[in-house]
Write an enzyme that holds these catalytic residues in place. Structure first.
Site, PDB file in Angstrom:
ATOM      1  N   ARG A  35       0.833  -1.201   0.000  1.00 35.62           N
ATOM      2  CA  ARG A  35       0.000   0.000   0.000  1.00 35.62           C
ATOM      3  C   ARG A  35       0.866   1.249   0.000  1.00 35.62           C
ATOM      4  O   ARG A  35       2.030   1.188   0.408  1.00 35.62           O
ATOM      5  CB  ARG A  35      -0.770   0.052   1.327  1.00 35.62           C
ATOM      6  CG  ARG A  35      -2.197  -0.283   1.290  1.00 35.62           C
ATOM      7  CD  ARG A  35      -2.702  -0.163   2.728  1.00 35.62           C
ATOM      8  NE  ARG A  35      -3.479  -1.322   3.086  1.00 35.62           N
ATOM      9  CZ  ARG A  35      -4.765  -1.461   2.825  1.00 35.62           C
ATOM     10  NH1 ARG A  35      -5.423  -0.506   2.219  1.00 35.62           N
ATOM     11  NH2 ARG A  35      -5.401  -2.559   3.158  1.00 35.62           N
ATOM     12  N   LEU A  38       1.300   3.207   5.530  1.00 33.24           N
ATOM     13  CA  LEU A  38       1.420   2.132   6.524  1.00 33.24           C
ATOM     14  C   LEU A  38       0.111   2.023   7.328  1.00 33.24           C
ATOM     15  O   LEU A  38      -0.763   2.874   7.227  1.00 33.24           O
ATOM     16  CB  LEU A  38       2.594   2.440   7.466  1.00 33.24           C
ATOM     17  CG  LEU A  38       3.964   2.578   6.778  1.00 33.24           C
ATOM     18  CD1 LEU A  38       5.027   3.049   7.776  1.00 33.24           C
ATOM     19  CD2 LEU A  38       4.384   1.261   6.139  1.00 33.24           C
ATOM     20  N   GLY A  39      -0.005   0.961   8.111  1.00 32.65           N
ATOM     21  CA  GLY A  39      -1.168   0.835   8.998  1.00 32.65           C
ATOM     22  C   GLY A  39      -2.186  -0.214   8.573  1.00 32.65           C
ATOM     23  O   GLY A  39      -3.109  -0.520   9.323  1.00 32.65           O
ATOM     24  N   LYS A  51     -14.316   4.685  12.756  1.00 32.58           N
ATOM     25  CA  LYS A  51     -14.561   5.388  14.023  1.00 32.58           C
ATOM     26  C   LYS A  51     -14.643   6.895  13.820  1.00 32.58           C
ATOM     27  O   LYS A  51     -15.370   7.589  14.546  1.00 32.58           O
ATOM     28  CB  LYS A  51     -13.465   5.059  15.051  1.00 32.58           C
ATOM     29  CG  LYS A  51     -13.826   3.881  15.906  1.00 32.58           C
ATOM     30  CD  LYS A  51     -13.697   2.577  15.215  1.00 32.58           C
ATOM     31  CE  LYS A  51     -14.779   1.657  15.097  1.00 32.58           C
ATOM     32  NZ  LYS A  51     -14.519   0.450  14.325  1.00 32.58           N
ATOM     33  N   ALA A 317      -7.833  -6.006  15.384  1.00 34.37           N
ATOM     34  CA  ALA A 317      -6.535  -5.327  15.343  1.00 34.37           C
ATOM     35  C   ALA A 317      -5.688  -5.632  16.580  1.00 34.37           C
ATOM     36  O   ALA A 317      -4.484  -5.888  16.475  1.00 34.37           O
ATOM     37  CB  ALA A 317      -6.762  -3.832  15.209  1.00 34.37           C
ATOM     38  N   HIS A 442     -17.172   7.974  42.003  1.00 33.98           N
ATOM     39  CA  HIS A 442     -18.542   8.380  41.713  1.00 33.98           C
ATOM     40  C   HIS A 442     -18.541   9.805  41.179  1.00 33.98           C
ATOM     41  O   HIS A 442     -17.824  10.639  41.712  1.00 33.98           O
ATOM     42  CB  HIS A 442     -19.380   8.311  42.992  1.00 33.98           C
ATOM     43  CG  HIS A 442     -20.774   8.815  42.796  1.00 33.98           C
ATOM     44  ND1 HIS A 442     -21.735   8.086  42.140  1.00 33.98           N
ATOM     45  CD2 HIS A 442     -21.350  10.007  43.148  1.00 33.98           C
ATOM     46  CE1 HIS A 442     -22.856   8.787  42.097  1.00 33.98           C
ATOM     47  NE2 HIS A 442     -22.650   9.957  42.704  1.00 33.98           N
TER      48      HIS A 442
HETATM   49  C1  LIG Z   1     -14.512  -1.483   8.351  1.00 36.00           C
HETATM   50  C2  LIG Z   1     -13.653  -2.221   9.352  1.00 36.00           C
HETATM   51  C3  LIG Z   1     -13.675  -1.826  10.669  1.00 36.00           C
HETATM   52  C4  LIG Z   1     -12.886  -2.487  11.590  1.00 36.00           C
HETATM   53  N1  LIG Z   1     -12.929  -2.056  12.885  1.00 36.00           N
HETATM   54  C5  LIG Z   1     -12.175  -2.688  13.796  1.00 36.00           C
HETATM   55  C6  LIG Z   1     -12.162  -2.232  15.141  1.00 36.00           C
HETATM   56  O1  LIG Z   1     -12.836  -1.262  15.499  1.00 36.00           O
HETATM   57  N2  LIG Z   1     -11.375  -2.876  16.029  1.00 36.00           N
HETATM   58  C7  LIG Z   1     -10.627  -3.956  15.666  1.00 36.00           C
HETATM   59  O2  LIG Z   1      -9.935  -4.526  16.511  1.00 36.00           O
HETATM   60  N3  LIG Z   1     -10.595  -4.410  14.397  1.00 36.00           N
HETATM   61  C8  LIG Z   1     -11.343  -3.783  13.457  1.00 36.00           C
HETATM   62  N4  LIG Z   1     -11.305  -4.214  12.167  1.00 36.00           N
HETATM   63  C9  LIG Z   1     -10.440  -5.377  11.836  1.00 36.00           C
HETATM   64  C10 LIG Z   1      -8.988  -4.941  11.718  1.00 36.00           C
HETATM   65  O3  LIG Z   1      -8.871  -3.944  10.750  1.00 36.00           O
HETATM   66  C11 LIG Z   1      -8.116  -6.145  11.375  1.00 36.00           C
HETATM   67  O4  LIG Z   1      -8.336  -7.155  12.313  1.00 36.00           O
HETATM   68  C12 LIG Z   1      -6.642  -5.770  11.407  1.00 36.00           C
HETATM   69  O5  LIG Z   1      -6.367  -4.743  10.491  1.00 36.00           O
HETATM   70  C13 LIG Z   1      -5.772  -6.986  11.083  1.00 36.00           C
HETATM   71  O6  LIG Z   1      -4.440  -6.620  11.109  1.00 36.00           O
HETATM   72  P1  LIG Z   1      -3.329  -7.396  10.281  1.00 36.00           P
HETATM   73  O7  LIG Z   1      -2.054  -6.729  10.631  1.00 36.00           O
HETATM   74  O8  LIG Z   1      -3.446  -8.836  10.494  1.00 36.00           O
HETATM   75  O9  LIG Z   1      -3.685  -7.156   8.732  1.00 36.00           O
HETATM   76  P2  LIG Z   1      -4.082  -5.893   7.881  1.00 36.00           P
HETATM   77  O10 LIG Z   1      -4.426  -4.735   8.716  1.00 36.00           O
HETATM   78  O11 LIG Z   1      -5.085  -6.380   6.900  1.00 36.00           O
HETATM   79  O12 LIG Z   1      -2.744  -5.514   7.129  1.00 36.00           O
HETATM   80  C14 LIG Z   1      -2.153  -6.318   6.189  1.00 36.00           C
HETATM   81  C15 LIG Z   1      -1.275  -5.486   5.289  1.00 36.00           C
HETATM   82  O13 LIG Z   1      -0.455  -6.363   4.529  1.00 36.00           O
HETATM   83  C16 LIG Z   1      -0.271  -5.820   3.242  1.00 36.00           C
HETATM   84  N5  LIG Z   1       0.105  -6.908   2.365  1.00 36.00           N
HETATM   85  C17 LIG Z   1      -0.592  -8.040   2.090  1.00 36.00           C
HETATM   86  N6  LIG Z   1       0.111  -8.849   1.282  1.00 36.00           N
HETATM   87  C18 LIG Z   1       1.272  -8.217   1.028  1.00 36.00           C
HETATM   88  C19 LIG Z   1       2.402  -8.544   0.236  1.00 36.00           C
HETATM   89  N7  LIG Z   1       2.477  -9.676  -0.427  1.00 36.00           N
HETATM   90  N8  LIG Z   1       3.410  -7.649   0.171  1.00 36.00           N
HETATM   91  C20 LIG Z   1       3.342  -6.481   0.842  1.00 36.00           C
HETATM   92  N9  LIG Z   1       2.293  -6.121   1.611  1.00 36.00           N
HETATM   93  C21 LIG Z   1       1.273  -6.981   1.710  1.00 36.00           C
HETATM   94  C22 LIG Z   1      -1.632  -5.206   2.929  1.00 36.00           C
HETATM   95  O14 LIG Z   1      -1.495  -4.203   1.939  1.00 36.00           O
HETATM   96  C23 LIG Z   1      -2.053  -4.641   4.282  1.00 36.00           C
HETATM   97  O15 LIG Z   1      -1.696  -3.301   4.403  1.00 36.00           O
HETATM   98  C24 LIG Z   1     -12.063  -3.563  11.198  1.00 36.00           C
HETATM   99  C25 LIG Z   1     -12.023  -3.953   9.856  1.00 36.00           C
HETATM  100  C26 LIG Z   1     -12.809  -3.290   8.948  1.00 36.00           C
HETATM  101  C27 LIG Z   1     -12.743  -3.706   7.512  1.00 36.00           C
END
Ligand SMILES: Cc1cc2nc3c(=O)[nH]c(=O)nc-3n(C[C@H](O)[C@H](O)[C@H](O)COP(=O)(O)OP(=O)(O)OC[C@H]3O[C@@H](n4cnc5c(N)ncnc54)[C@H](O)[C@@H]3O)c2cc1C
Length: 463
Positions: A35, A38-39, A51, A317, A442
């Site tokens: 992407r 980051l994040g 949020k 997350a 309280h």
């Molecule tokens: C609308 C929505 C609301 C959400 N709200 C919440 C919430 O309030 N609280 C909560 O706990 N969770 C929430 N979630 C879930 C949360 O976003 C995910 O659980 C969390 O982001 C997972 O983290 P991760 O690091 O496993 O993967 P991700 O955040 O999905 O990150 C993975 C990253 O890896 C990168 N990537 C993938 N393959 C490759 C590759 N081959 N080479 C380089 N980069 C690559 C992607 O581009 C991505 O940026 C929400 C999700 C959505 C869709």
């Protein structure tokens, strides 16, 4: 190319947190992220933008419905949707920029591009091959649809499309009454859309206790959301500007249709491991397409680990973050640990709904002897002062004999923050009495937690 102790693939909450902990533990660390920012999902198209929109629309809802009663008179604000999206994008930018700053501070290299793993110890990005003693896959997840429903991100959108609709729809159908569907459905209902949620199961938020599901649904209905439960969506047809959702009631009868300007498909997410070359490497996958790992997040190939949404467990997350920290410790030769029994789950509607641990229904189904203490927010002075006492409660589930807290649910103001008192209590193996004997300031919402703990024993004071 440079040699690293650790290369992490993916800069979502799992990957970026893991990178920071690796760097703190003295490991030379790089993160590959395809992407532009980051994040990961969370910061770019998930937790944070949702949020931001929930916050802005909550204030709108307060102004429209609750200000006058508090003596705050005047016209309700009008909605500048473009500006609201700009606000959301600014919030994303502040957060993703913050991770870039943390990478620089911790001397973590960001390798920009999409990674594959040609062999253990090697990470390919474009024409460059980087060497790493350890590889952590944190490639996350992507939205999943259901048969007959094709996401075009225009009329039929995933959560990603729903976070940047060009205009507020008059009618929205949300397929799926899980967390994402209810949060984003609330956003658009507050903005004036007629929102209908169609759900296959008979209750919202599968996995929660029935009494929590019932109260939550009732509260959302009062806020204007409509629900069609026990209905299997069979397909969505689109014309130029409209969509038609066909569903079959599970109870039988004719298939029915719903018209919509936008259909939000919120039927879950699937793990994402495309293009990594895991097949060729022989990395074992689970039946559900997740990367298989052992208790220390090691895959079946030595030196390759996996964490976050791409492996088993709740797609949250903070679960990904905890695994990120723990796997860093394992790689550094320490003892990484995640207590999967104490991972809170929060729905950021108003009121918020937060849960942790086991449910009463599941424990009883297992034949466990449990007791519950429940306290309604109607008995909480602070919740009344802010107009959020109606319908919500704190529920604590404890072992009937030992009084040890096994789970909890809160529907109420700041439930997502309050739940942590009970998470800490559970981490320390506390009894309901331990919480009941702890002095609570309280007037706070947290007093309702203490009252629920008292309700597990001799009884609450204010009900
Ligand atoms: C609308 C929505 C609301 C959400 N709200 C919440 C919430 O309030 N609280 C909560 O706990 N969770 C929430 N979630 C879930 C949360 O976003 C995910 O659980 C969390 O982001 C997972 O983290 P991760 O690091 O496993 O993967 P991700 O955040 O999905 O990150 C993975 C990253 O890896 C990168 N990537 C993938 N393959 C490759 C590759 N081959 N080479 C380089 N980069 C690559 C992607 O581009 C991505 O940026 C929400 C999700 C959505 C869709």
């Amino acid at each position: 190319m440079a040699n690293y102790d650790v290369i992490i693939i993916g800069a979502g909450p799992g990957g970026y947190v893991s990178a920071i902990r690796c760097a703190q533990l003295g490991l030379k660390t790089a993160v590959v992220e395809g992407r532009d920012t980051l994040g990961g999902t969370c910061l770019n198209v998930g937790c944070i933008p949702s949020k931001a929109l929930l916050h802005a629309t909550h204030l709108l809802h307060e102004a429209e419905h609750n200000f006058a009663g508090m003596g705050l008179k005047g016209k309700s604000p009008s909605v500048d949707w473009k500006q609201m999206l700009t606000y959301k994008d600014e919030v994303i930018g502040q957060n993703t920029g913050g991770i870039e700053f943390l990478f620089k501070k911790n001397k973590i290299d960001w390798i920009k591009g999409w990674a594959s793993i040609p062999a253990a110890g090697k990470v390919q990005v474009g024409d460059d091959t980087h060497e790493a003693k350890n590889i952590v896959i944190a490639s996350g997840s992507v939205p999943a649809s259901i048969p007959g429903v094709e996401i075009d991100e225009k009329l039929v959108v995933s959560s990603t499309g729903a976070l940047e609709l060009p205009k507020i729809p008059k009618k929205m159908v949300v397929i799926g009454a899980g967390v994402i569907g209810l949060e984003l459905g609330s956003v658009y209902a507050r903005l004036g859309a007629e929102v209908t949620v169609v759900e296959y199961m008979d209750a919202v938020c599968p996995g929660m206790d029935k009494d929590v599901q019932r109260s939550f649904k009732r509260i959302l209905e009062k806020q204007g959301l409509s629900f069609i439960m026990g209905a299997a969506v069979q397909g969505v047809e689109t014309s130029k500007t409209k969509a038609k959702v066909t569903y079959q009631p599970k109870a039988g009868g004719e298939a029915e249709t719903l018209d919509a300007d936008v259909v939000l498909v919120a039927t879950g997410r699937k793990p994402y491991a495309e293009g990594l070359g895991l097949d060729a490497l022989g990395v074992k996958m689970t039946e559900r397409g997740q990367i298989g790992t052992d208790a220390h997040w090691a895959t079946s190939v030595k030196g390759i680990y996996a964490i976050g949404d791409v492996i088993e467990g709740p797609m949250l997350a903070h679960k990904a973050e905890d695994e990120g920290m723990a796997v860093a410790e394992v790689i550094a030769g320490k003892h990484g640990h995640v207590n999967y029994g104490v991972i809170p789950g929060v729905v950021y509607t108003t009121p918020e709904v937060a849960t942790v641990g086991q449910t009463e229904d599941a424990l009883k189904a297992e034949g466990r002897k449990v007791k519950t203490g429940k306290f309604m927010f109607m008995g909480n002075a602070r919740a009344k002062a802010v107009g959020q006492a109606e319908g919500g409660f704190v529920k604590i589930i404890a072992d009937a004999e030992t009084d040890r807290i096994l789970g909890a649910a809160i529907i109420g103001p700041s439930a997502g923050d309050m739940i942590h008192e009970l998470c800490v209590a559970m981490e320390f193996g506390a009894s309901a009495e331990d919480v009941a004997l702890t002095c609570h300031a309280h007037p706070t919402y947290s007093e309702a937690v203490r009252e629920a703990a008292l309700a597990c024993g001799d009884g609450p004071i204010h009900s």
